[in-house]
Design an enzyme around this catalytic site. Structure first.
Site, short mmCIF file in Angstrom:
data_model
loop_
_atom_site.label_atom_id
_atom_site.label_comp_id
_atom_site.label_asym_id
_atom_site.label_seq_id
_atom_site.Cartn_x
_atom_site.Cartn_y
_atom_site.Cartn_z
N ASN A 1 -1.08 -1.52 -4.25
CA ASN A 1 -1.62 -0.16 -4.24
C ASN A 1 -0.44 0.77 -4.50
O ASN A 1 0.37 1.01 -3.61
CB ASN A 1 -2.27 0.12 -2.88
CG ASN A 1 -2.75 1.55 -2.76
OD1 ASN A 1 -2.72 2.31 -3.72
ND2 ASN A 1 -3.20 1.92 -1.57
N LYS B 1 -0.44 3.87 -5.00
CA LYS B 1 -0.64 5.23 -4.45
C LYS B 1 -0.25 6.28 -5.50
O LYS B 1 -0.50 6.08 -6.68
CB LYS B 1 0.12 5.36 -3.13
CG LYS B 1 -0.27 4.23 -2.15
CD LYS B 1 0.21 4.45 -0.76
CE LYS B 1 -0.23 3.28 0.12
NZ LYS B 1 0.15 3.45 1.51
N HIS C 1 -9.55 3.83 2.06
CA HIS C 1 -8.15 3.76 2.51
C HIS C 1 -7.93 4.84 3.57
O HIS C 1 -8.52 5.92 3.48
CB HIS C 1 -7.21 3.96 1.32
CG HIS C 1 -5.81 3.57 1.64
ND1 HIS C 1 -4.97 4.39 2.35
CD2 HIS C 1 -5.11 2.45 1.38
CE1 HIS C 1 -3.81 3.77 2.51
NE2 HIS C 1 -3.86 2.60 1.93
N GLU D 1 -5.72 6.81 3.82
CA GLU D 1 -5.22 8.04 3.21
C GLU D 1 -6.32 8.82 2.49
O GLU D 1 -6.09 9.94 2.05
CB GLU D 1 -4.07 7.69 2.24
CG GLU D 1 -2.84 7.25 3.03
CD GLU D 1 -1.87 6.38 2.25
OE1 GLU D 1 -2.00 6.26 1.03
OE2 GLU D 1 -0.98 5.79 2.89
N GLU E 1 -6.22 -2.70 7.48
CA GLU E 1 -5.01 -1.89 7.39
C GLU E 1 -4.89 -1.03 8.64
O GLU E 1 -5.42 0.10 8.68
CB GLU E 1 -5.06 -0.99 6.14
CG GLU E 1 -5.02 -1.76 4.84
CD GLU E 1 -4.27 -0.99 3.75
OE1 GLU E 1 -3.62 -1.64 2.94
OE2 GLU E 1 -4.31 0.24 3.74
N GLY F 1 3.10 2.33 5.81
CA GLY F 1 4.24 3.15 5.42
C GLY F 1 5.21 3.43 6.54
O GLY F 1 6.06 4.31 6.43
N SER G 1 2.89 -2.27 5.64
CA SER G 1 4.30 -2.68 5.69
C SER G 1 4.52 -4.15 5.33
O SER G 1 5.42 -4.80 5.89
CB SER G 1 4.91 -2.35 7.07
OG SER G 1 4.90 -0.94 7.28
N GLY H 1 4.24 0.24 -0.58
CA GLY H 1 5.60 0.51 -1.06
C GLY H 1 6.26 -0.67 -1.76
O GLY H 1 6.88 -0.50 -2.83
P1 13P Z 1 2.73 0.09 2.85
O1 13P Z 1 2.80 -1.35 2.36
O2 13P Z 1 3.63 1.00 2.11
O3 13P Z 1 2.86 0.16 4.34
O4 13P Z 1 1.25 0.60 2.50
C1 13P Z 1 0.17 -0.19 2.83
C2 13P Z 1 -1.05 0.35 2.21
O5 13P Z 1 -1.51 1.43 2.57
C3 13P Z 1 -1.68 -0.41 1.14
O6 13P Z 1 -2.93 0.10 0.79
#
Ligand code: 13P
Length: 268
Positions: free
Chosen positions: A9, A11, A95, A97, A182, A188, A228, A250
């Site tokens: 992802n 983002k 998600h 977010e 998640e 993150g 993460s 990330g």
């Molecule tokens: P990170 O791997 O950056 O923690 O993000 C996870 C995520 O939100 C994947 O959709």
């Protein structure tokens, strides 16, 4: 056997040209693998460029969100047929977010603006109903905040999220569904959910599918872990029996790291 799915992802990172470059590198490294499914989810504007970069490989393309109507006066939105037309096979839904809770820990955001991002169980249900007839495979994200975990509400929160999003959908419509656990506190933050606990919650999700539907669907649906994930923790996570892959944020922006994560998946 459920084939592992390793999804990146991206983002709000990578322009079309940057995305094409990253996808081309990944294609050279892991583009023809069939033991695991590799999925890239760039921003809307980079979908076309990434689709062209991975064409002819085994890699798959996914979007990070979608609106539930096929067309109309919905400024700024993207529809299921538009995603299909650009080559998407998957779409991430729910998600943390894009759910209503987006930004609750972000002091830069005015709390009154949070509703702009408010995906709810009801809108997720609409999105699921909208994408399935187009053959788009949804990756439905669920997970609790730290406050909910500390209050012992993890299972209750996830059950509510699943019941709300899947409301009225029949078992035979859901074979292409993927669920991603998640935990919001692990996204993150560098704070990964440890593998046995992630396995336990993914097992709870599978058990919930069993209760809402049947054994066959529950055994078929892939459940990913996200939050993460890195090459250093992926092996332990991906070797848990209830975890069928990873939704990587990330670390998916670094080709070498993402490749290493993909090689942590068990050969099933
Ligand atoms: P990170 O791997 O950056 O923690 O993000 C996870 C995520 O939100 C994947 O959709």
């Amino acid at each position: 056997m459920r084939r592992p799915l390793i999804a990146g992802n991206w983002k709000m990172h990578r322009t079309p040209s940057e995305g094409a470059a990253l996808a081309t590198t990944l294609r050279q490294r892991i583009g023809m693998r069939s033991d695991v499914e590799i999925l890239l989810c760039p921003a809307f504007v980079a979908l076309q460029a990434v689709a062209e970069a991975i064409r002819g490989s085994e890699m798959k393309l996914g979007a990070q969100n979608v609106f539930w109507r096929d067309s109309g006066a919905f400024t700024g939105q993207v529809s299921p047929p538009m995603l299909v037309a650009v080559g998407c096979e998957y779409v991430i839904l729910g998600h943390s977010e894009t759910r209503g809770r987006f930004g609750v820990d972000d002091s830069e955001l005015d709390a009154s603006l949070l509703s702009y991002f408010s995906e709810t169980e009801a809108t997720l249900n609409r999105k699921l109903r909208a994408v399935l007839p187009h053959g788009l495979k949804p990756i439905l994200c669920v997970g609790e905040t730290l406050a909910e975990r500390d209050a012992g509400q993890t299972e209750q929160v996830i059950r509510t999220q699943l019941e709300g999003a899947l409301h009225g959908l029949a078992s035979d419509e859901l074979y292409e569904l993927v669920i991603a656990y998640e935990p919001v506190w692990a996204i993150g933050t560098g704070r990964v959910c440890d593998a046995p606990e992630a396995n336990r919650v993914c097992g709870f999700i599978r058990q919930t599918l069993r209760e809402l539907y049947d054994d066959e669907l529950a055994e078929f649906v892939r459940i990913l872990y996200g939050g993460s994930v890195k090459a250093s923790n992926a092996h332990a996570l991906l070797h848990q029996p209830e975890i069928d892959g990873a939704l990587v944020g990330g670390a998916s922006l670094n080709a070498e790291e993402f490749e290493r994560i993909s090689y942590c998946a068990p050969r099933r």
